[in-house]
Design a protein around this motif. Structure first.
Motif, PDB file in Angstrom:
ATOM      1  N   ARG A 231       6.482  -2.994  -7.974  1.00  0.00           N
ATOM      2  CA  ARG A 231       5.375  -3.117  -8.095  1.00  0.00           C
ATOM      3  C   ARG A 231       4.787  -4.331  -8.649  1.00  0.00           C
ATOM      4  O   ARG A 231       3.992  -4.731  -8.111  1.00  0.00           O
ATOM      5  CB  ARG A 231       4.658  -2.080  -9.242  1.00  0.00           C
ATOM      6  N   VAL A 241      -5.180  -6.631  -5.052  1.00  0.00           N
ATOM      7  CA  VAL A 241      -5.162  -5.164  -4.436  1.00  0.00           C
ATOM      8  C   VAL A 241      -6.785  -4.820  -4.500  1.00  0.00           C
ATOM      9  O   VAL A 241      -6.933  -4.107  -5.623  1.00  0.00           O
ATOM     10  CB  VAL A 241      -3.920  -4.338  -4.200  1.00  0.00           C
ATOM     11  N   TRP A 243      -9.673  -1.318  -3.826  1.00  0.00           N
ATOM     12  CA  TRP A 243      -9.965  -0.043  -2.562  1.00  0.00           C
ATOM     13  C   TRP A 243     -11.351  -0.488  -2.184  1.00  0.00           C
ATOM     14  O   TRP A 243     -12.232  -0.450  -3.058  1.00  0.00           O
ATOM     15  CB  TRP A 243      -9.815   0.441  -3.622  1.00  0.00           C
ATOM     16  N   VAL A 293      -7.377  -0.171   2.363  1.00  0.00           N
ATOM     17  CA  VAL A 293      -6.485  -1.430   0.506  1.00  0.00           C
ATOM     18  C   VAL A 293      -6.020  -2.028   1.000  1.00  0.00           C
ATOM     19  O   VAL A 293      -5.200  -1.820   1.914  1.00  0.00           O
ATOM     20  CB  VAL A 293      -5.569   0.203   0.451  1.00  0.00           C
ATOM     21  N   GLU A 331       3.819  -1.444  -1.894  1.00  0.00           N
ATOM     22  CA  GLU A 331       2.432  -1.698  -3.048  1.00  0.00           C
ATOM     23  C   GLU A 331       1.157  -0.956  -2.055  1.00  0.00           C
ATOM     24  O   GLU A 331       0.300  -0.234  -2.358  1.00  0.00           O
ATOM     25  CB  GLU A 331       2.562  -2.820  -2.967  1.00  0.00           C
ATOM     26  N   GLN A 336      -0.252   2.059  -4.157  1.00  0.00           N
ATOM     27  CA  GLN A 336      -1.553   2.174  -4.063  1.00  0.00           C
ATOM     28  C   GLN A 336      -2.179   3.502  -3.423  1.00  0.00           C
ATOM     29  O   GLN A 336      -3.178   3.955  -4.043  1.00  0.00           O
ATOM     30  CB  GLN A 336      -2.390   1.267  -3.648  1.00  0.00           C
ATOM     31  N   ASP A 339      -1.683   6.530  -6.652  1.00  0.00           N
ATOM     32  CA  ASP A 339      -2.781   5.669  -7.264  1.00  0.00           C
ATOM     33  C   ASP A 339      -3.808   6.039  -7.130  1.00  0.00           C
ATOM     34  O   ASP A 339      -5.217   7.227  -7.839  1.00  0.00           O
ATOM     35  CB  ASP A 339      -2.277   4.370  -8.026  1.00  0.00           C
TER      36      ASP A 339
END
Length: 415
Positions: A231, A241, A243, A293, A331, A336, A339
């Protein structure tokens, strides 16, 4: 209701079925809970309607998704996906639907039967056309025998299963393939003469984690340290990054993502399946069901992954990049997604087809199911024998790969 009261028909476009009628079978409003955005309002509406159901919302069987793949000419007769959606009516009411396509090839299905086609054609048969009951280009498990709430589910499903066999004969197709179906439907179809196939994917399961660090604490020391390093290294070159979902997904973001999709898809498949207009259409009709993402560096988007959001699962789909950096794929696609799922309280992440490398990232093997009706008796016998051996192999592989899970034993303390 008797079976004689059910009539069957097919249509050549999802647009011929009203969206509310389709979704009443596939995803009633009471099931949806709007991806966690408005659960209270959804529950209230369900109570008012007197039809609350606990079945999860699956974006891939929604009318909007099928409308997007068909209207965008991603799935159409020209590309080898001729819609033949099967409808069961009880009087004037649409009581059940099977999303179905008459196929002239086996691309975009992710349940590989090309060996069956080659064997049948060497024996003098014609494997194509065939019928495919599935979501085009989408290896995600979900209902295929879509039945309206409040009807006789067993009766309607039986009518749909029989209708698929009759449609196979009427279209002179070699076979019917119901892919990525839930296990219960798989067993139901087996009782009606369909052959059973299994395969595997890799899914991450949420064990009630409060955040990503909490998830890391469940891993053994070696994998925990490796994941932290990956990461960190993924973002080492000034990469950020983001969203994007709902109104945050602009046409500029879709343009960038489509460039990623085309660049990576052209290398992997030769010809990507989805057209540019598909992404604009889902942006118009399904934006709240989509998570992009996106990775950014030096003021421009450089990579991204598209996910679809169900009421209890995040479905990872396509990834692409125009710059390649160490671990960025892991990642953007895997970490992601975990997460996001933790933050949304989703039960699992389905990361798509293939990829044993996902085990080290906390994704465990999960059996998938498909059911196959083969019209020719000789081919059916040969495939039945093959599938018996294949199921044993898949079961053993799932057991073996599960043993390689990265989770810590009780004696391994987090660090």
């Amino acid at each position: 209701m008797a079976s004689s009261e059910i009539s069957l028909e097919t249509v050549s476009s999802v647009s011929q079925i009203p969206a509310d009628q389709w979704d009443a079978c596939a995803n009633p409003t009471s099931r949806r809970s709007l991806n966690g955005h408005d659960k209270e309002a959804s529950s209230s509406l369900a109570t008012d309607l007197g039809c609350y159901s606990t079945a999860p919302y699956n974006p891939f069987v929604s009318h909007a998704f099928f409308a997007a793949v068909e209207k965008s000419d991603s799935a159409c007769p020209r590309t080898g996906w001729g819609p033949r959606h099967l409808i069961a009516r009880a009087g004037e009411t649409i009581a059940g639907i099977v999303p179905c396509y008459l196929k002239s090839h086996s691309r975009g299905e992710y349940v590989f039967d090309r060996g069956w086609a080659d064997a049948f054609e060497r024996a003098g048969g014609s494997y194509y056309p065939k019928l495919q009951a599935s979501v085009p280009f989408t290896p995600a498990t979900g209902p295929r025998l879509l039945v309206r709430d409040g009807t006789d589910t067993e009766l309607i499903r039986g009518a749909l299963a029989a209708g698929l066999v009759a449609l196979c004969e009427a279209t002179e197709a070699s076979s019917v393939h119901v892919t990525f179906t839930p296990e219960a439907e798989w067993k139901f179809l087996a009782e009606r003469g369909f052959l059973q196939r299994t395969d595997q994917q890799f899914h991450w399961h949420n064990q009630g984690y409060t955040n990503f660090e909490d998830f890391l604490g469940s891993l053994n020391s070696r994998h925990r340290k490796a994941m932290r390093r990956e990461r960190r290294d993924a973002l080492a070159n000034g990469i950020t990054v983001h969203w994007l979902t709902g109104k945050d997904i602009t046409e500029e973001a879709w343009d960038a993502f489509f460039d990623f999709y085309m660049e990576t898809g052209s290398r992997k498949w030769g010809r990507p399946y989805l057209t540019r207009s598909f992404f604009s259409l889902i942006g118009e009709t399904m934006a709240n069901d989509v998570l992009l993402v996106m990775a950014r560096r030096n003021g421009r988007w450089i990579a991204g992954a598209i996910n679809f959001i169900g009421s209890d699962a995040l479905f990872g789909r396509n990834w692409g990049a125009i710059e390649h950096h160490p671990f960025l794929h892991f990642e953007v696609c895997y970490y992601q997604a975990i997460d996001f799922a933790i933050q949304r309280g989703l039960k699992r992440v389905e990361a798509g087809a293939q990829g044993e490398h996902k085990i080290a990232r906390g994704y465990l093997p999960q059996t998938t199911f498909s059911a196959h009706y083969i019209a020719d008796p000789s081919l059916r016998r040969a495939v039945r024998d093959y599938l018996g051996r294949e199921r044993q192999y898949v079961a053993e592989a799932v057991r073996e790969l599960t043993g390689a899970a990265p989770f810590r034993k009780s004696s391994d303390k987090p660090s």
